[in-house]
Design an enzyme around this catalytic site. Structure first.
Site, PDB file in Angstrom:
ATOM      1  N   CYS A   1     -26.321   1.831 -11.335  1.00 11.00           N
ATOM      2  CA  CYS A   1     -25.414   2.867 -11.589  1.00 11.00           C
ATOM      3  C   CYS A   1     -26.041   3.741 -12.341  1.00 11.00           C
ATOM      4  O   CYS A   1     -26.609   3.701 -13.436  1.00 11.00           O
ATOM      5  CB  CYS A   1     -24.087   2.289 -12.433  1.00 11.00           C
ATOM      6  SG  CYS A   1     -23.060   3.478 -13.140  1.00 11.00           S
TER       7      CYS A   1
ATOM      8  N   CYS B   1     -14.070  -0.378 -14.667  1.00 12.77           N
ATOM      9  CA  CYS B   1     -14.416   0.980 -14.730  1.00 12.77           C
ATOM     10  C   CYS B   1     -13.414   1.918 -14.603  1.00 12.77           C
ATOM     11  O   CYS B   1     -12.830   2.720 -13.768  1.00 12.77           O
ATOM     12  CB  CYS B   1     -15.300   1.345 -13.460  1.00 12.77           C
ATOM     13  SG  CYS B   1     -16.229   2.825 -13.589  1.00 12.77           S
TER      14      CYS B   1
ATOM     15  N   ASP C   1      -9.812   4.648  -2.429  1.00 15.76           N
ATOM     16  CA  ASP C   1      -8.420   5.117  -3.101  1.00 15.76           C
ATOM     17  C   ASP C   1      -8.714   5.871  -4.391  1.00 15.76           C
ATOM     18  O   ASP C   1     -10.063   6.063  -4.688  1.00 15.76           O
ATOM     19  CB  ASP C   1      -7.503   3.859  -3.678  1.00 15.76           C
ATOM     20  CG  ASP C   1      -7.967   2.868  -4.656  1.00 15.76           C
ATOM     21  OD1 ASP C   1      -9.324   3.084  -4.908  1.00 15.76           O
ATOM     22  OD2 ASP C   1      -7.381   1.996  -4.901  1.00 15.76           O
TER      23      ASP C   1
ATOM     24  N   GLU D   1       0.772  -1.173  -0.103  1.00 17.68           N
ATOM     25  CA  GLU D   1      -0.200   0.065   0.040  1.00 17.68           C
ATOM     26  C   GLU D   1       0.943   1.018  -0.095  1.00 17.68           C
ATOM     27  O   GLU D   1       0.479   2.233  -0.729  1.00 17.68           O
ATOM     28  CB  GLU D   1      -0.983   0.155   1.206  1.00 17.68           C
ATOM     29  CG  GLU D   1      -1.997  -0.966   1.206  1.00 17.68           C
ATOM     30  CD  GLU D   1      -3.136  -0.600  -0.055  1.00 17.68           C
ATOM     31  OE1 GLU D   1      -3.086   0.216  -0.577  1.00 17.68           O
ATOM     32  OE2 GLU D   1      -3.695  -1.712  -0.408  1.00 17.68           O
TER      33      GLU D   1
ATOM     34  N   CYS E   1     -19.313  -1.346 -18.901  1.00 21.93           N
ATOM     35  CA  CYS E   1     -20.538  -1.365 -18.121  1.00 21.93           C
ATOM     36  C   CYS E   1     -21.241  -2.755 -18.126  1.00 21.93           C
ATOM     37  O   CYS E   1     -21.980  -3.385 -17.454  1.00 21.93           O
ATOM     38  CB  CYS E   1     -21.365  -0.290 -18.386  1.00 21.93           C
ATOM     39  SG  CYS E   1     -20.692   1.189 -18.107  1.00 21.93           S
TER      40      CYS E   1
ATOM     41  N   CYS F   1     -20.265  -5.286 -15.652  1.00 19.95           N
ATOM     42  CA  CYS F   1     -19.816  -4.564 -14.311  1.00 19.95           C
ATOM     43  C   CYS F   1     -21.039  -5.063 -13.241  1.00 19.95           C
ATOM     44  O   CYS F   1     -22.401  -4.995 -13.564  1.00 19.95           O
ATOM     45  CB  CYS F   1     -19.953  -3.105 -14.480  1.00 19.95           C
ATOM     46  SG  CYS F   1     -19.614  -2.275 -12.837  1.00 19.95           S
TER      47      CYS F   1
ATOM     48  N   TYR G   1      -6.404   6.519   4.316  1.00 21.09           N
ATOM     49  CA  TYR G   1      -6.653   5.692   3.558  1.00 21.09           C
ATOM     50  C   TYR G   1      -5.665   3.990   3.808  1.00 21.09           C
ATOM     51  O   TYR G   1      -6.339   3.259   3.801  1.00 21.09           O
ATOM     52  CB  TYR G   1      -6.223   6.137   1.840  1.00 21.09           C
ATOM     53  CG  TYR G   1      -5.961   4.757   1.027  1.00 21.09           C
ATOM     54  CD1 TYR G   1      -6.929   4.081   0.565  1.00 21.09           C
ATOM     55  CD2 TYR G   1      -4.589   3.953   0.837  1.00 21.09           C
ATOM     56  CE1 TYR G   1      -6.845   2.986  -0.165  1.00 21.09           C
ATOM     57  CE2 TYR G   1      -4.754   3.186   0.050  1.00 21.09           C
ATOM     58  CZ  TYR G   1      -5.705   2.450  -0.465  1.00 21.09           C
ATOM     59  OH  TYR G   1      -5.572   1.172  -1.138  1.00 21.09           O
TER      60      TYR G   1
HETATM   61  S1  SF4 Z   1     -21.700   0.410 -14.829  1.00 19.90           S
HETATM   62 FE1  SF4 Z   1     -21.089   2.106 -13.759  1.00 19.90          FE
HETATM   63  S2  SF4 Z   1     -19.459   1.536 -12.252  1.00 19.90           S
HETATM   64 FE2  SF4 Z   1     -19.808  -0.056 -13.784  1.00 19.90          FE
HETATM   65  S3  SF4 Z   1     -18.382   0.353 -15.436  1.00 19.90           S
HETATM   66 FE3  SF4 Z   1     -20.250   1.396 -15.832  1.00 19.90          FE
HETATM   67  S4  SF4 Z   1     -19.982   3.343 -15.170  1.00 19.90           S
HETATM   68 FE4  SF4 Z   1     -18.298   2.324 -14.109  1.00 19.90          FE
END
Ligand code: SF4
Length: 355
Positions: free
Chosen positions: A223, A207, A156, A55, A214, A217, A138
């Protein structure tokens, strides 16, 4: 341009930690300091020394750059006791190239504090970790979550970006850091360490800064950013402060036997106690070179380097001479890797044909 007036704080969503952990169980990155989720589920715990070291190294540096440094440090100093017992100069030499040398000094001070005040064991909570040198909000949260599953939000740069998109944050991250923290905190599950690492991995792989994948994701369902049709609009950039420019001269003195003259920088300030090529002060305007030796100086080129707070342009001069300056040493050019030379001075030596 995104409008800030439409942002509705209470309605902002919370990451689905179950979906995030499912994704992490299948896609966790393999990292030398990490215990994979399958092993974690079997009760194998991460080594706090490894997590802490990684880290600190990863602050403002990429995983790709950190790999070989982590391997070298853990080979030379397998435990925090070994690192604490090492001379600071040896640590600085191994750190050379990672930049931000105050971190290396704090690393060494922290290892000593762990030995002297905690019997060689890192404290287990974020609150107590924060008392150690070089460990801020952090890093303390990351170590406590990853090593001991303390249910704290770990934010982060990657997580900030994911959350700015997830929330479609209409203002720069730093203006709504408290909101991001609150939403992540609400999401933190019992597997706090895996969740923290999953969010970091999401930011690094799905992301990412210039791409948002997306469709695969785990946060896609809720989102807000992806719903705008252009999630890359987020995070909204903060206005950039103009960095000042400084100038200086560097003097490469080559001995006829092939060695080069180096010296140690002062005990305070930027790159304190690191090795340097002799030179002038770095100031806000270009000045003529004030050579430290009489003789035939040759112009060897211009080196540019950017530090956190300023850009630097160094005019490089070289000369062949057996005359040493008041303080310093002749270094064999085949052994320059053993010197604690920051990147900027490696560039200087390269400009003079020595690296
Ligand atoms: S859905 Fe949202 S969090 Fe996921 S990659 Fe797309 S923009 Fe990023």
């Amino acid at each position: 341009m995104v409008q800030s007036a439409s942002f509705d704080l209470p309605a902002s969503p919370i990451p689905d930690s179950g979906a995030v952990l499912d994704w992490y169980d299948r896609h966790a990155r393999i990292l030398p300091w990490r215990v994979p989720p399958q092993d974690r589920a079997r009760g194998i715990k991460p080594n706090p020394y490894h997590v802490w070291l990684s880290e600190i190294m990863l602050q403002q540096t990429t995983i790709a750059a950190v790999g070989k440094y982590f391997a070298a440090f853990t080979r030379l100093w397998p435990t925090v006791a070994d690192l604490a017992a090492a001379p600071l100069d040896d640590v600085l030499v191994q750190w050379a190239g990672l930049g931000y040398y105050a971190r290396a000094r704090n690393l060494h001070a922290c290892a000593n504090a762990v030995m002297e005040n905690h019997g060689g064991n890192f404290p287990q909570t974020a609150a107590r970790l924060r008392d150690l040198p070089g460990i801020g909000d952090y890093t303390s949260a990351a170590i406590a979550a990853i090593c001991h599953d303390e249910q704290v939000a770990v934010l982060d740069g990657n997580v900030d970006r994911v959350m700015a998109r997830f929330l479609a944050l209409p203002v720069p991250v730093r203006e709504e850091k408290a909101l991001i923290r609150a939403r992540v905190q609400e999401a933190v599950p019992e597997r706090a360490g895996d969740f923290a690492q999953a969010m970091m991995d999401l930011g690094a792989t799905i992301c990412a800064p210039r791409r948002a994948n997306c469709l695969v994701c785990p946060l896609e369902r809720d989102c807000q950013g992806t719903r705008t049709g252009n999630p890359l609009t987020f995070p909204v950039p903060a206005p950039k402060a103009e960095k000042p420019h400084r100038f200086g001269h560097a003097f490469v003195i080559r001995h006829p036997d092939g060695s080069v003259f180096l010296r140690q920088r002062g005990p305070k300030g930027l790159l304190a106690k690191m090795t340097e090529v002799p030179g002038t002060e770095w100031v806000g305007e270009e000045k003529d070179a004030n050579f430290p030796l009489k003789g035939q100086w040759k112009e060897a080129g211009l080196v540019t380097h950017t530090f956190t707070h300023f850009h630097l342009s160094l005019s490089v001069w070289s000369i062949q001479s057996d005359q040493a300056l008041d303080e310093g040493w002749w270094a064999c050019i085949d052994a320059l890797d053993n010197e604690a030379l920051p990147s900027v001075f490696r560039k200087v030596l390269k400009a003079a044909g020595l690296q």
